[in-house]
Design a protein around this motif. Structure first.
Motif, PDB file in Angstrom:
ATOM      1  N   VAL A  86      56.110 -39.583  25.124  1.00  0.00           N
ATOM      2  CA  VAL A  86      56.012 -40.833  25.885  1.00  0.00           C
ATOM      3  C   VAL A  86      54.820 -41.651  25.383  1.00  0.00           C
ATOM      4  N   LEU A  87      53.677 -40.996  25.161  1.00  0.00           N
ATOM      5  CA  LEU A  87      52.517 -41.712  24.622  1.00  0.00           C
ATOM      6  C   LEU A  87      52.862 -42.388  23.301  1.00  0.00           C
ATOM      7  N   ARG A  88      53.524 -41.657  22.413  1.00  0.00           N
ATOM      8  CA  ARG A  88      53.893 -42.211  21.105  1.00  0.00           C
ATOM      9  C   ARG A  88      54.844 -43.403  21.255  1.00  0.00           C
ATOM     10  N   ARG A  89      55.827 -43.269  22.096  1.00  0.00           N
ATOM     11  CA  ARG A  89      56.804 -44.354  22.286  1.00  0.00           C
ATOM     12  C   ARG A  89      56.143 -45.601  22.859  1.00  0.00           C
ATOM     13  N   LEU A  90      55.277 -45.406  23.833  1.00  0.00           N
ATOM     14  CA  LEU A  90      54.563 -46.559  24.402  1.00  0.00           C
ATOM     15  C   LEU A  90      53.663 -47.204  23.351  1.00  0.00           C
ATOM     16  N   HIS A  91      52.922 -46.374  22.621  1.00  0.00           N
ATOM     17  CA  HIS A  91      52.051 -46.896  21.566  1.00  0.00           C
ATOM     18  C   HIS A  91      52.869 -47.671  20.531  1.00  0.00           C
ATOM     19  N   ASP A  92      53.987 -47.101  20.113  1.00  0.00           N
ATOM     20  CA  ASP A  92      54.841 -47.762  19.120  1.00  0.00           C
ATOM     21  C   ASP A  92      55.406 -49.078  19.642  1.00  0.00           C
ATOM     22  N   ALA A  93      55.509 -49.199  20.974  1.00  0.00           N
ATOM     23  CA  ALA A  93      56.003 -50.433  21.593  1.00  0.00           C
ATOM     24  C   ALA A  93      54.881 -51.444  21.816  1.00  0.00           C
ATOM     25  N   VAL A 137      47.504 -46.850  24.934  1.00  0.00           N
ATOM     26  CA  VAL A 137      47.644 -45.601  25.677  1.00  0.00           C
ATOM     27  C   VAL A 137      46.382 -44.763  25.586  1.00  0.00           C
ATOM     28  N   GLY A 138      46.202 -43.925  26.593  1.00  0.00           N
ATOM     29  CA  GLY A 138      45.089 -42.988  26.636  1.00  0.00           C
ATOM     30  C   GLY A 138      45.542 -41.700  27.292  1.00  0.00           C
ATOM     31  N   VAL A 139      44.675 -40.710  27.265  1.00  0.00           N
ATOM     32  CA  VAL A 139      44.990 -39.419  27.863  1.00  0.00           C
ATOM     33  C   VAL A 139      43.892 -39.021  28.832  1.00  0.00           C
ATOM     34  N   MET A 140      44.300 -38.355  29.905  1.00  0.00           N
ATOM     35  CA  MET A 140      43.373 -37.790  30.873  1.00  0.00           C
ATOM     36  C   MET A 140      43.659 -36.293  30.914  1.00  0.00           C
ATOM     37  N   VAL A 141      42.693 -35.472  30.533  1.00  0.00           N
ATOM     38  CA  VAL A 141      42.850 -34.027  30.603  1.00  0.00           C
ATOM     39  C   VAL A 141      42.442 -33.632  32.021  1.00  0.00           C
ATOM     40  N   ALA A 142      43.450 -33.414  32.863  1.00  0.00           N
ATOM     41  CA  ALA A 142      43.143 -33.175  34.267  1.00  0.00           C
ATOM     42  C   ALA A 142      44.278 -32.420  34.948  1.00  0.00           C
ATOM     43  N   PRO A 143      43.956 -31.474  35.799  1.00  0.00           N
ATOM     44  CA  PRO A 143      42.600 -30.969  36.017  1.00  0.00           C
ATOM     45  C   PRO A 143      42.236 -29.938  34.948  1.00  0.00           C
ATOM     46  N   ILE A 144      40.964 -29.824  34.696  1.00  0.00           N
ATOM     47  CA  ILE A 144      40.485 -28.764  33.831  1.00  0.00           C
ATOM     48  C   ILE A 144      40.150 -27.578  34.738  1.00  0.00           C
ATOM     49  N   ILE A 145      40.785 -26.457  34.453  1.00  0.00           N
ATOM     50  CA  ILE A 145      40.583 -25.255  35.250  1.00  0.00           C
ATOM     51  C   ILE A 145      39.891 -24.231  34.349  1.00  0.00           C
ATOM     52  N   PRO A 146      38.580 -24.023  34.553  1.00  0.00           N
ATOM     53  CA  PRO A 146      37.828 -23.113  33.681  1.00  0.00           C
ATOM     54  C   PRO A 146      38.510 -21.748  33.560  1.00  0.00           C
ATOM     55  N   GLY A 147      38.635 -21.296  32.320  1.00  0.00           N
ATOM     56  CA  GLY A 147      39.257 -20.021  32.052  1.00  0.00           C
ATOM     57  C   GLY A 147      40.768 -20.078  31.925  1.00  0.00           C
ATOM     58  N   LEU A 148      41.371 -21.197  32.288  1.00  0.00           N
ATOM     59  CA  LEU A 148      42.826 -21.323  32.205  1.00  0.00           C
ATOM     60  C   LEU A 148      43.257 -22.336  31.149  1.00  0.00           C
ATOM     61  N   ASN A 149      42.645 -23.522  31.179  1.00  0.00           N
ATOM     62  CA  ASN A 149      43.064 -24.542  30.208  1.00  0.00           C
ATOM     63  C   ASN A 149      41.909 -25.255  29.517  1.00  0.00           C
ATOM     64  N   ASP A 150      40.682 -24.826  29.774  1.00  0.00           N
ATOM     65  CA  ASP A 150      39.555 -25.506  29.141  1.00  0.00           C
ATOM     66  C   ASP A 150      39.590 -25.389  27.616  1.00  0.00           C
ATOM     67  N   ARG A 184      43.380 -34.150  20.373  1.00  0.00           N
ATOM     68  CA  ARG A 184      43.889 -34.344  19.009  1.00  0.00           C
ATOM     69  C   ARG A 184      45.352 -34.798  19.035  1.00  0.00           C
ATOM     70  N   GLY A 185      46.167 -34.148  19.858  1.00  0.00           N
ATOM     71  CA  GLY A 185      47.575 -34.518  19.974  1.00  0.00           C
ATOM     72  C   GLY A 185      47.750 -35.932  20.490  1.00  0.00           C
ATOM     73  N   ALA A 186      46.958 -36.308  21.477  1.00  0.00           N
ATOM     74  CA  ALA A 186      47.041 -37.662  22.022  1.00  0.00           C
ATOM     75  C   ALA A 186      46.625 -38.692  20.979  1.00  0.00           C
ATOM     76  N   ALA A 187      45.563 -38.393  20.227  1.00  0.00           N
ATOM     77  CA  ALA A 187      45.115 -39.319  19.173  1.00  0.00           C
ATOM     78  C   ALA A 187      46.203 -39.497  18.128  1.00  0.00           C
TER      79      ALA A 187
END
Length: 83
Positions: free
Chosen positions: A32-39, A43-56, A64-67
């Motif tokens: 979706v980010l790519r399609r919106l950007h291409d249009a 676009v930006g990304v919000m890494v949320a929520p960050i859960i220490p030990g699970l997804n940090d 990197r993927g969002a960029a």
């Protein structure tokens, strides 16, 4: 000009499905980010929520993927107890 910021808390589709079974997987959110950007939509990304030990450890891969999809901004939010 309007912009879109998408929350992507996990880099891995399988982990996302375990934690957020009803949410779209990261691969779809990046698409979706790519399609919106291409249009021409900023676009930006919000890494949320960050859960220490699970997804940090996913933060670098998510940013990197969002960029790679054209995101020009990133933010984050942690889930931390009060007190």
């Amino acid at each position: 000009m309007h912009s879109v910021t998408m929350s992507i808390p996990f880099a891995d589709d399988d982990m996302c499905k375990l934690i957020e079974p009803q949410a779209p997987p990261p691969s779809k959110r990046f698409e979706v980010l790519r399609r919106l950007h291409d249009a021409g939509v900023p676009v930006g990304v919000m890494v949320a929520p960050i859960i220490p030990g699970l997804n940090d450890q996913d933060i670098p891969a998510i940013i990197r993927g969002a960029a790679e999809c054209g995101a020009s901004s990133a933010g984050l939010s942690t889930s931390a107890p009060f007190g």
